[in-house]
Design a protein around this motif. Structure first.
Motif, PDB file in Angstrom:
ATOM      1  N   MET A  91       0.712  -1.469   0.127  1.00 38.16           N
ATOM      2  CA  MET A  91       0.189   0.241   0.389  1.00 38.16           C
ATOM      3  C   MET A  91       0.513   0.941   0.243  1.00 38.16           C
ATOM      4  O   MET A  91       2.237   1.495   0.702  1.00 38.16           O
ATOM      5  CB  MET A  91      -0.421   0.508   0.645  1.00 38.16           C
ATOM      6  N   THR A  92       0.533   2.280  -0.889  1.00 40.48           N
ATOM      7  CA  THR A  92       1.582   3.574  -0.866  1.00 40.48           C
ATOM      8  C   THR A  92       0.470   4.444  -0.205  1.00 40.48           C
ATOM      9  O   THR A  92      -0.145   5.041   0.089  1.00 40.48           O
ATOM     10  CB  THR A  92       1.482   3.832  -2.325  1.00 40.48           C
ATOM     11  N   PRO A  93       1.177   5.104   1.236  1.00 44.17           N
ATOM     12  CA  PRO A  93       0.951   6.209   1.952  1.00 44.17           C
ATOM     13  C   PRO A  93       0.632   7.124   0.596  1.00 44.17           C
ATOM     14  O   PRO A  93       1.687   7.990   0.045  1.00 44.17           O
ATOM     15  CB  PRO A  93       1.950   5.967   2.275  1.00 44.17           C
ATOM     16  N   LYS A  94      -0.430   8.820   1.445  1.00 46.92           N
ATOM     17  CA  LYS A  94      -0.469   9.534   0.870  1.00 46.92           C
ATOM     18  C   LYS A  94       0.082  10.382   1.582  1.00 46.92           C
ATOM     19  O   LYS A  94       0.674  10.338   2.785  1.00 46.92           O
ATOM     20  CB  LYS A  94      -1.959  10.199   1.062  1.00 46.92           C
ATOM     21  N   VAL A  95       0.925  10.676   0.372  1.00 45.32           N
ATOM     22  CA  VAL A  95       2.030  11.973   1.005  1.00 45.32           C
ATOM     23  C   VAL A  95       1.147  13.514   1.620  1.00 45.32           C
ATOM     24  O   VAL A  95       0.225  14.292   0.402  1.00 45.32           O
ATOM     25  CB  VAL A  95       3.162  12.031   0.465  1.00 45.32           C
ATOM     26  N   VAL A  96       1.441  13.836   2.537  1.00 46.79           N
ATOM     27  CA  VAL A  96       0.572  15.095   3.204  1.00 46.79           C
ATOM     28  C   VAL A  96       1.796  16.396   2.984  1.00 46.79           C
ATOM     29  O   VAL A  96       2.916  16.176   4.348  1.00 46.79           O
ATOM     30  CB  VAL A  96      -0.353  14.842   3.804  1.00 46.79           C
ATOM     31  N   ARG A  97       1.288  17.243   2.681  1.00 45.72           N
ATOM     32  CA  ARG A  97       2.836  18.396   3.165  1.00 45.72           C
ATOM     33  C   ARG A  97       2.156  19.932   4.091  1.00 45.72           C
ATOM     34  O   ARG A  97       2.615  19.999   4.226  1.00 45.72           O
ATOM     35  CB  ARG A  97       3.870  19.282   1.961  1.00 45.72           C
ATOM     36  N   GLN A  98       1.037  19.636   3.949  1.00 44.07           N
ATOM     37  CA  GLN A  98       0.298  20.873   4.607  1.00 44.07           C
ATOM     38  C   GLN A  98      -0.207  20.663   6.120  1.00 44.07           C
ATOM     39  O   GLN A  98      -0.951  19.753   5.933  1.00 44.07           O
ATOM     40  CB  GLN A  98      -0.200  22.024   4.288  1.00 44.07           C
ATOM     41  N   ILE A  99      -0.423  21.204   7.028  1.00 42.64           N
ATOM     42  CA  ILE A  99      -1.034  20.738   8.392  1.00 42.64           C
ATOM     43  C   ILE A  99      -2.148  20.899   8.555  1.00 42.64           C
ATOM     44  O   ILE A  99      -3.667  19.962   8.552  1.00 42.64           O
ATOM     45  CB  ILE A  99      -1.238  21.620   9.364  1.00 42.64           C
ATOM     46  N   ALA A 100      -3.229  21.757   7.738  1.00 48.52           N
ATOM     47  CA  ALA A 100      -4.308  21.974   7.884  1.00 48.52           C
ATOM     48  C   ALA A 100      -5.471  20.722   6.661  1.00 48.52           C
ATOM     49  O   ALA A 100      -5.724  20.055   7.353  1.00 48.52           O
ATOM     50  CB  ALA A 100      -4.683  22.753   6.635  1.00 48.52           C
ATOM     51  N   GLU A 101      -3.986  20.176   5.424  1.00 47.90           N
ATOM     52  CA  GLU A 101      -4.697  18.739   5.328  1.00 47.90           C
ATOM     53  C   GLU A 101      -4.860  17.481   5.529  1.00 47.90           C
ATOM     54  O   GLU A 101      -5.200  16.596   5.689  1.00 47.90           O
ATOM     55  CB  GLU A 101      -3.548  18.986   3.441  1.00 47.90           C
ATOM     56  N   LEU A 102      -3.636  17.738   6.700  1.00 56.40           N
ATOM     57  CA  LEU A 102      -3.034  16.460   7.757  1.00 56.40           C
ATOM     58  C   LEU A 102      -4.431  16.698   8.616  1.00 56.40           C
ATOM     59  O   LEU A 102      -5.022  15.115   8.564  1.00 56.40           O
ATOM     60  CB  LEU A 102      -2.023  16.365   8.160  1.00 56.40           C
ATOM     61  N   ARG A 103      -4.795  17.622   9.127  1.00 59.01           N
ATOM     62  CA  ARG A 103      -6.167  17.784   9.671  1.00 59.01           C
ATOM     63  C   ARG A 103      -7.205  16.850   9.211  1.00 59.01           C
ATOM     64  O   ARG A 103      -7.867  16.124   9.026  1.00 59.01           O
ATOM     65  CB  ARG A 103      -6.361  18.881  10.840  1.00 59.01           C
ATOM     66  N   GLU A 104      -7.326  17.897   7.781  1.00 61.56           N
ATOM     67  CA  GLU A 104      -8.292  17.164   7.623  1.00 61.56           C
ATOM     68  C   GLU A 104      -9.081  15.140   6.462  1.00 61.56           C
ATOM     69  O   GLU A 104      -9.299  14.926   7.212  1.00 61.56           O
ATOM     70  CB  GLU A 104      -8.949  17.894   6.011  1.00 61.56           C
ATOM     71  N   GLU A 105      -7.409  14.905   6.349  1.00 61.96           N
ATOM     72  CA  GLU A 105      -7.681  13.065   6.378  1.00 61.96           C
ATOM     73  C   GLU A 105      -7.736  12.611   7.305  1.00 61.96           C
ATOM     74  O   GLU A 105      -8.582  11.652   7.494  1.00 61.96           O
ATOM     75  CB  GLU A 105      -5.322  13.065   5.596  1.00 61.96           C
ATOM     76  N   ILE A 106      -6.958  13.099   9.063  1.00 61.95           N
ATOM     77  CA  ILE A 106      -7.081  12.646   9.714  1.00 61.95           C
ATOM     78  C   ILE A 106      -9.320  12.999  10.227  1.00 61.95           C
ATOM     79  O   ILE A 106     -10.268  11.593  10.988  1.00 61.95           O
ATOM     80  CB  ILE A 106      -6.620  13.154  11.647  1.00 61.95           C
ATOM     81  N   ALA A 107      -9.288  13.398  10.576  1.00 63.98           N
ATOM     82  CA  ALA A 107     -10.889  13.981  10.145  1.00 63.98           C
ATOM     83  C   ALA A 107     -11.666  13.381   9.722  1.00 63.98           C
ATOM     84  O   ALA A 107     -13.031  11.756   9.995  1.00 63.98           O
ATOM     85  CB  ALA A 107     -11.446  14.864  10.660  1.00 63.98           C
ATOM     86  N   ALA A 108     -11.412  13.081   8.503  1.00 63.12           N
ATOM     87  CA  ALA A 108     -12.359  11.925   7.753  1.00 63.12           C
ATOM     88  C   ALA A 108     -12.543  11.094   7.671  1.00 63.12           C
ATOM     89  O   ALA A 108     -13.235  10.054   8.570  1.00 63.12           O
ATOM     90  CB  ALA A 108     -11.784  12.055   6.228  1.00 63.12           C
ATOM     91  N   TYR A 109     -11.256   9.965   8.445  1.00 64.27           N
ATOM     92  CA  TYR A 109     -10.763   8.827   9.108  1.00 64.27           C
ATOM     93  C   TYR A 109     -11.421   8.636  10.423  1.00 64.27           C
ATOM     94  O   TYR A 109     -12.444   7.560   9.952  1.00 64.27           O
ATOM     95  CB  TYR A 109      -9.267   8.347   9.171  1.00 64.27           C
ATOM     96  N   ARG A 110     -11.361   9.496  11.040  1.00 59.92           N
ATOM     97  CA  ARG A 110     -12.404   9.791  12.684  1.00 59.92           C
ATOM     98  C   ARG A 110     -13.905   9.301  12.473  1.00 59.92           C
ATOM     99  O   ARG A 110     -14.841   8.617  13.193  1.00 59.92           O
ATOM    100  CB  ARG A 110     -11.810  10.124  13.113  1.00 59.92           C
ATOM    101  N   ARG A 111     -13.930   9.893  11.445  1.00 56.45           N
ATOM    102  CA  ARG A 111     -15.612   9.955  11.286  1.00 56.45           C
ATOM    103  C   ARG A 111     -16.089   8.677  10.555  1.00 56.45           C
ATOM    104  O   ARG A 111     -17.725   8.298  10.396  1.00 56.45           O
ATOM    105  CB  ARG A 111     -15.864  11.529   9.727  1.00 56.45           C
ATOM    106  N   ALA A 112     -15.591   8.460   9.335  1.00 57.03           N
ATOM    107  CA  ALA A 112     -15.699   7.108   9.239  1.00 57.03           C
ATOM    108  C   ALA A 112     -15.989   6.061   9.716  1.00 57.03           C
ATOM    109  O   ALA A 112     -16.536   4.985   9.339  1.00 57.03           O
ATOM    110  CB  ALA A 112     -14.942   6.764   7.848  1.00 57.03           C
ATOM    111  N   HIS A 113     -15.206   6.047  11.013  1.00 56.69           N
ATOM    112  CA  HIS A 113     -14.631   4.270  11.634  1.00 56.69           C
ATOM    113  C   HIS A 113     -15.174   4.616  13.241  1.00 56.69           C
ATOM    114  O   HIS A 113     -15.497   4.175  14.023  1.00 56.69           O
ATOM    115  CB  HIS A 113     -13.243   4.838  12.163  1.00 56.69           C
ATOM    116  N   ALA A 114     -15.041   6.079  13.514  1.00 58.63           N
ATOM    117  CA  ALA A 114     -16.797   6.668  14.911  1.00 58.63           C
ATOM    118  C   ALA A 114     -16.149   6.383  16.079  1.00 58.63           C
ATOM    119  O   ALA A 114     -14.392   6.755  16.069  1.00 58.63           O
ATOM    120  CB  ALA A 114     -18.019   5.796  14.307  1.00 58.63           C
ATOM    121  N   ALA A 115     -16.348   5.059  17.270  1.00 56.66           N
ATOM    122  CA  ALA A 115     -15.508   5.044  17.651  1.00 56.66           C
ATOM    123  C   ALA A 115     -14.683   4.256  17.689  1.00 56.66           C
ATOM    124  O   ALA A 115     -13.964   4.468  18.842  1.00 56.66           O
ATOM    125  CB  ALA A 115     -16.735   4.201  18.826  1.00 56.66           C
TER     126      ALA A 115
END
Length: 295
Positions: free
Chosen positions: A1-25
């Protein structure tokens, strides 16, 4: 699996927030902070995080504020392509690769300082180093908001500093210390090993060879002073070795063990740590002994 490369803080926060929304608890995020030039030691941290979390964030950032004015910030080894290959093979999901200006748009006027565990060992010879470490890790904790963060015990003092900071500032992060990973011949893996020429590397094996005998010397009844003299003598058998420090400390508080009795009577874990230069390359190594091993 190729990881996604993120260079901006705002984009990283968005990626993590999307993961947490999708997986909830069930969402669990692991963070592996590094300065890059990854080796098997880093890969072991990434694999551990991938086993224990649904999302693993690997940060690669050579942090300028933890380097002193005469240290190796400019020549610190960097290889983004190689790092991304290691990250993919080890199981990272996101790789955070910020620039210095992304992490520090202005000269930082707010820093984090941890007292009590930073005055000895590397802290004595690298003033300000652990302020830089604590500050950048604090920033990463705020940015990523991980459930767990993974650090190698090769820099056991750094683990102690980060654990103390995390407790004192109530970060909701579990600090996961991970074992030292070594080459087959015993040399502790380090990004700085690349600096060593063949003879320096050969002589550097005295570090792990000496530390491997420490438990036996403690069981024989050595005091702190006797042990440090023995270790220094062994290391000095290699002519290129320039000792910066050899110290024994209680762990994780990094206090002095009682001087009036043998170390085998210690009621606390003991860290035997050293820093030695071979040519221009500064190497650190240690052994951590727990009460069950110190008799």
């Amino acid at each position: 699996m190729t990881p996604k490369v993120v260079r901006q803080i705002a984009e990283l926060r968005e990626e993590i927030a999307a993961y947490r929304r999708a997986h909830a608890a069930s969402a669990q995020v692991g963070l592996v902070p590094t300065m890059g030039y990854l080796h098997e030691g880093h890969a072991s941290l990434i694999r551990r995080s991938a086993e224990e979390n649904g999302l693993t964030v690997l940060s690669i950032f050579v942090n300028p504020i933890q380097f002193g004015p005469n240290e190796d910030f400019d020549r610190y080894p960097r290889d983004e392509e190689r790092d991304l290959k290691v990250a993919a093979e080890a199981g990272a999901n996101l790789v955070f690769l910020p620039s210095v200006t992304e992490m520090y748009p202005d000269k930082p006027r707010t820093t984090v300082s941890v007292s009590g565990v930073t005055e000895r060992l590397c802290g004595a010879s690298r003033p300000g180093h652990f302020d830089g470490v604590a500050t950048v890790v604090s920033k990463l904790f705020h940015i990523v908001q991980p459930d767990r963060a993974y650090f190698g015990l090769k820099d056991a003092q750094q683990v102690s500093v980060i654990a103390r900071m995390t407790e004192d500032l109530n970060f909701p992060v579990d600090i996961v210390p991970c074992p030292i990973v070594r080459e087959q011949d015993g040399l502790a893996l380090s990004s700085r090993n690349v600096y060593l020429n063949p003879e320096e590397r050969r002589q550097a094996l005295i570090l792990s060879q000496t530390l491997s005998q420490v438990a036996g010397w403690i069981e024989d009844g050595m005091s702190e002073a006797e042990l440090t003299v023995r270790i220094r003598g062994r290391i000095r058998s290699q002519p290129l070795a320039d000792i910066e420090y050899v110290e024994v400390a209680t762990y994780p508080e990094l206090g002095h063990p009682p001087a009036d009795r043998p170390l085998r009577e210690s009621r606390e874990p003991l860290l035997v740590a050293l820093a030695v230069r071979f040519g221009k390359t500064r190497l650190i190594d240690n052994v951590l002994l727990f009460p069950s091993e110190v008799k």
